[in-house]
Design a protein around this motif. Structure first.
Motif, PDB file in Angstrom:
ATOM      1  N   GLN A 235      46.198  63.795  52.668  1.00  0.00           N
ATOM      2  CA  GLN A 235      46.978  64.292  53.793  1.00  0.00           C
ATOM      3  C   GLN A 235      46.386  63.903  55.141  1.00  0.00           C
ATOM      4  OE1 GLN A 235      47.442  68.529  53.002  1.00  0.00           O
ATOM      5  NE2 GLN A 235      49.498  68.167  52.222  1.00  0.00           N
ATOM      6  N   ASP A 236      45.084  63.659  55.179  1.00  0.00           N
ATOM      7  CA  ASP A 236      44.473  63.243  56.450  1.00  0.00           C
ATOM      8  C   ASP A 236      44.498  61.728  56.635  1.00  0.00           C
ATOM      9  OD1 ASP A 236      42.577  62.389  54.653  1.00  0.00           O
ATOM     10  OD2 ASP A 236      40.983  63.735  55.340  1.00  0.00           O
ATOM     11  N   GLY A 237      45.221  61.023  55.739  1.00  0.00           N
ATOM     12  CA  GLY A 237      45.426  59.588  55.912  1.00  0.00           C
ATOM     13  C   GLY A 237      44.416  58.699  55.224  1.00  0.00           C
ATOM     14  N   ARG A 238      43.420  59.286  54.557  1.00  0.00           N
ATOM     15  CA  ARG A 238      42.429  58.462  53.868  1.00  0.00           C
ATOM     16  C   ARG A 238      43.030  57.853  52.600  1.00  0.00           C
ATOM     17  NH1 ARG A 238      38.796  61.140  51.511  1.00  0.00           N
ATOM     18  NH2 ARG A 238      39.731  63.201  51.786  1.00  0.00           N
ATOM     19  N   LEU A 239      42.627  56.614  52.297  1.00  0.00           N
ATOM     20  CA  LEU A 239      43.049  55.943  51.066  1.00  0.00           C
ATOM     21  C   LEU A 239      41.902  55.998  50.066  1.00  0.00           C
ATOM     22  CD1 LEU A 239      44.903  52.816  52.508  1.00  0.00           C
ATOM     23  CD2 LEU A 239      45.904  54.938  51.633  1.00  0.00           C
ATOM     24  N   VAL A 240      42.200  56.488  48.885  1.00  0.00           N
ATOM     25  CA  VAL A 240      41.169  56.670  47.869  1.00  0.00           C
ATOM     26  C   VAL A 240      41.633  56.034  46.558  1.00  0.00           C
ATOM     27  CG1 VAL A 240      39.820  58.353  46.562  1.00  0.00           C
ATOM     28  CG2 VAL A 240      40.457  58.843  48.936  1.00  0.00           C
ATOM     29  N   ASP A 241      40.772  55.237  45.950  1.00  0.00           N
ATOM     30  CA  ASP A 241      41.058  54.704  44.620  1.00  0.00           C
ATOM     31  C   ASP A 241      40.553  55.701  43.590  1.00  0.00           C
ATOM     32  OD1 ASP A 241      42.183  52.488  45.665  1.00  0.00           O
ATOM     33  OD2 ASP A 241      40.560  51.107  45.170  1.00  0.00           O
ATOM     34  N   LYS A 242      41.407  56.072  42.656  1.00  0.00           N
ATOM     35  CA  LYS A 242      41.032  57.053  41.644  1.00  0.00           C
ATOM     36  C   LYS A 242      41.387  56.519  40.261  1.00  0.00           C
ATOM     37  CE  LYS A 242      45.449  59.552  41.817  1.00  0.00           C
ATOM     38  NZ  LYS A 242      45.838  59.276  40.426  1.00  0.00           N
ATOM     39  N   ALA A 243      40.824  57.136  39.260  1.00  0.00           N
ATOM     40  CA  ALA A 243      41.161  56.771  37.889  1.00  0.00           C
ATOM     41  C   ALA A 243      42.575  57.238  37.584  1.00  0.00           C
ATOM     42  CB  ALA A 243      40.176  57.417  36.921  1.00  0.00           C
ATOM     43  N   PRO A 244      43.282  56.561  36.680  1.00  0.00           N
ATOM     44  CA  PRO A 244      44.618  57.019  36.283  1.00  0.00           C
ATOM     45  C   PRO A 244      44.572  58.445  35.750  1.00  0.00           C
ATOM     46  CG  PRO A 244      44.229  54.794  35.505  1.00  0.00           C
ATOM     47  CD  PRO A 244      42.913  55.300  36.034  1.00  0.00           C
ATOM     48  N   LYS A 245      45.748  59.098  35.685  1.00  0.00           N
ATOM     49  CA  LYS A 245      45.820  60.494  35.282  1.00  0.00           C
ATOM     50  C   LYS A 245      45.344  60.725  33.859  1.00  0.00           C
ATOM     51  CE  LYS A 245      49.621  61.802  38.351  1.00  0.00           C
ATOM     52  NZ  LYS A 245      51.009  62.341  38.417  1.00  0.00           N
ATOM     53  N   SER A 246      45.494  59.737  33.004  1.00  0.00           N
ATOM     54  CA  SER A 246      45.102  59.911  31.600  1.00  0.00           C
ATOM     55  C   SER A 246      44.477  58.623  31.089  1.00  0.00           C
ATOM     56  CB  SER A 246      46.329  60.276  30.753  1.00  0.00           C
ATOM     57  OG  SER A 246      47.219  59.173  30.682  1.00  0.00           O
ATOM     58  N   ALA A 247      43.888  58.722  29.885  1.00  0.00           N
ATOM     59  CA  ALA A 247      43.271  57.537  29.276  1.00  0.00           C
ATOM     60  C   ALA A 247      44.298  56.445  29.053  1.00  0.00           C
ATOM     61  CB  ALA A 247      42.607  57.932  27.962  1.00  0.00           C
ATOM     62  N   ALA A 248      45.553  56.838  28.801  1.00  0.00           N
ATOM     63  CA  ALA A 248      46.608  55.853  28.553  1.00  0.00           C
ATOM     64  C   ALA A 248      46.915  55.028  29.796  1.00  0.00           C
ATOM     65  CB  ALA A 248      47.871  56.556  28.058  1.00  0.00           C
ATOM     66  N   GLY A 249      46.564  55.558  30.985  1.00  0.00           N
ATOM     67  CA  GLY A 249      46.853  54.853  32.232  1.00  0.00           C
ATOM     68  C   GLY A 249      46.002  53.612  32.421  1.00  0.00           C
ATOM     69  N   VAL A 250      44.823  53.586  31.785  1.00  0.00           N
ATOM     70  CA  VAL A 250      43.977  52.394  31.822  1.00  0.00           C
ATOM     71  C   VAL A 250      44.487  51.465  30.730  1.00  0.00           C
ATOM     72  CG1 VAL A 250      41.641  51.493  31.564  1.00  0.00           C
ATOM     73  CG2 VAL A 250      42.010  53.739  32.616  1.00  0.00           C
ATOM     74  N   ARG A 251      44.996  50.296  31.156  1.00  0.00           N
ATOM     75  CA  ARG A 251      45.676  49.447  30.182  1.00  0.00           C
ATOM     76  C   ARG A 251      45.673  47.991  30.638  1.00  0.00           C
ATOM     77  NH1 ARG A 251      48.984  51.848  33.725  1.00  0.00           N
ATOM     78  NH2 ARG A 251      50.944  50.861  34.394  1.00  0.00           N
TER      79      ARG A 251
END
Length: 378
Positions: A235-251
């Motif tokens: 909400q404060d405008g920062r861009l953050v790289d995060k892991a996918p929501k679940s293990a299935a998201g890494v593909r």
């Protein structure tokens, strides 16, 4: 002076108060101290019946300390949110929904005083004030989760969030583009975003996944894109790289041969430098943001003759539909899209790379057919 009922009971006692009403008293099962029922009764019989119910609750292990439910909702909700493990963006959303849509109605209300009728009235009030149904559903889900924990903490006996259908809403059917429409959109958009459109549609990638892609994630010789992270904007405008929501998201996703040259051109002209450079950048060379991309998207829709109601995420929805038309199984589609199922075991049941390549080849055949038929570019 209060008068005892005279006859000694096996559990608890009743007595008549100077007011003429009857009071039921019993031993607190937690402390052993004598305590009075929360309310008085018009007759001795009513007080005795109340004691019978209290004894049954204690024997069943369903008795709840009446004083425990006196905790104000806002105090408990803040502690609940503080102790809950949430991603940064999800935490922000929870805080916002609580602040704007839940606390104004329940802030100082003791947990035990929140009834189903009160919850129903609160929900109806949000809808009547024009709050969007998805937001109302989210607010209801958060309220229910908080009160579920209150039940687990034995502060209340049961969750009052029992409004049928309040936890879901009918999602309107999103548009599915044809292959010629996808190609027309790729032609119409600014050249630096052409590959973005093609990968979103024919790789079924999310905007956040595309924005987080690095050069090392793309292998054009093998025709694969590795999805390892997703970009989110706080909400404060920062861009953050995060892991996918679940293990299935890494593909690893295979892409059609027909869009490889477009991606190679993009990497040569528009991507960040170095092995770890971002694949997609803004016009000024900064990180790609949804807010900055919006105007470009709307302009491209108009130039391609498409409805302004088409969302960027509809490209992923289109890719899902097109992939299903290649004969992909449900499990193959779930793996390609990075979806989990209610069965955690399916997260680890991946399809073979050969089958995903076959899906990509099927998509490529659709692209060739569209181009050969004059529905797209060459």
């Amino acid at each position: 002076m209060a008068k005892s009922s005279g006859k000694r009971r096996r559990f608890g006692a009743v007595r008549q108060l100077p007011s003429g009403r009857w009071q039921a008293r019993y031993r607190d099962p937690s402390t052993g101290l004598l305590r009075s029922a929360e309310k008085t009764y018009p007759s001795k019989r009513d007080a005795e019946v109340a004691l019978t119910h209290l004894e049954a609750d204690i024997l069943r292990g369903e008795w709840a300390d009446p004083d425990a439910g006196k905790v104000p909702f806002a105090e408990y909700a803040d502690a609940w949110l503080r102790d809950r493990k949430l991603a940064a963006r999800s935490r922000e959303r929870h805080e916002m929904v609580l602040r704007l849509h839940i606390k104004p109605d329940f802030e100082n209300t003791p947990l035990a005083r929140i009834t189903t009728a009160r919850v129903r009235s609160w929900r109806a009030g949000l809808l009547s004030r024009g709050v969007g149904e998805p937001t109302v559903v989210k607010a209801y889900q958060i309220l229910r989760a908080i009160l579920n924990t209150a039940v687990d903490d034995e502060l209340i006996r049961r969750n009052p969030c029992r409004v049928k259908g309040a936890d879901r809403y009918d999602v309107p059917e999103r548009p599915v583009l044809t292959v010629p429409q996808v190609l027309a959109l790729a032609d119409a958009i600014a050249p630096r975003y052409r590959a973005l459109v093609l990968l979103a549609a024919f790789g079924a990638l999310r905007f956040g996944e595309l924005a987080a892609l690095r050069r090392r994630d793309i292998d054009l010789e093998a025709r694969i894109v590795s999805v390892r992270r997703s970009q989110m904007e706080t909400q404060d405008g920062r861009l953050v790289d995060k892991a996918p929501k679940s293990a299935a998201g890494v593909r690893v996703v295979s892409i059609p041969e027909e869009i490889v040259s477009d991606i190679r051109t993009h990497l040569d002209r528009y991507s960040g430098s170095g092995h770890d450079g971002h694949v997609f950048l803004g016009v000024q060379g900064g990180r790609l943001r949804r807010s900055n991309f919006r105007a470009t998207w709307v302009k491209a829709l108009k130039a391609a003759g498409l409805s302004a109601e088409v969302h960027f995420h509809d490209l992923r929805h289109t890719g899902n539909t097109l992939a299903s038309n290649t004969g992909a199984s449900t499990r193959e589609l779930m793996t390609r899209l990075g979806h989990s199922t209610s069965r955690a075991a399916l997260i680890y049941q991946h399809m073979t790379g050969d089958r995903d390549r076959a899906i990509a080849d099927g998509l490529g055949a659709m692209i060739r057919e569209s181009r050969d038929g004059g529905g797209g570019t060459t």
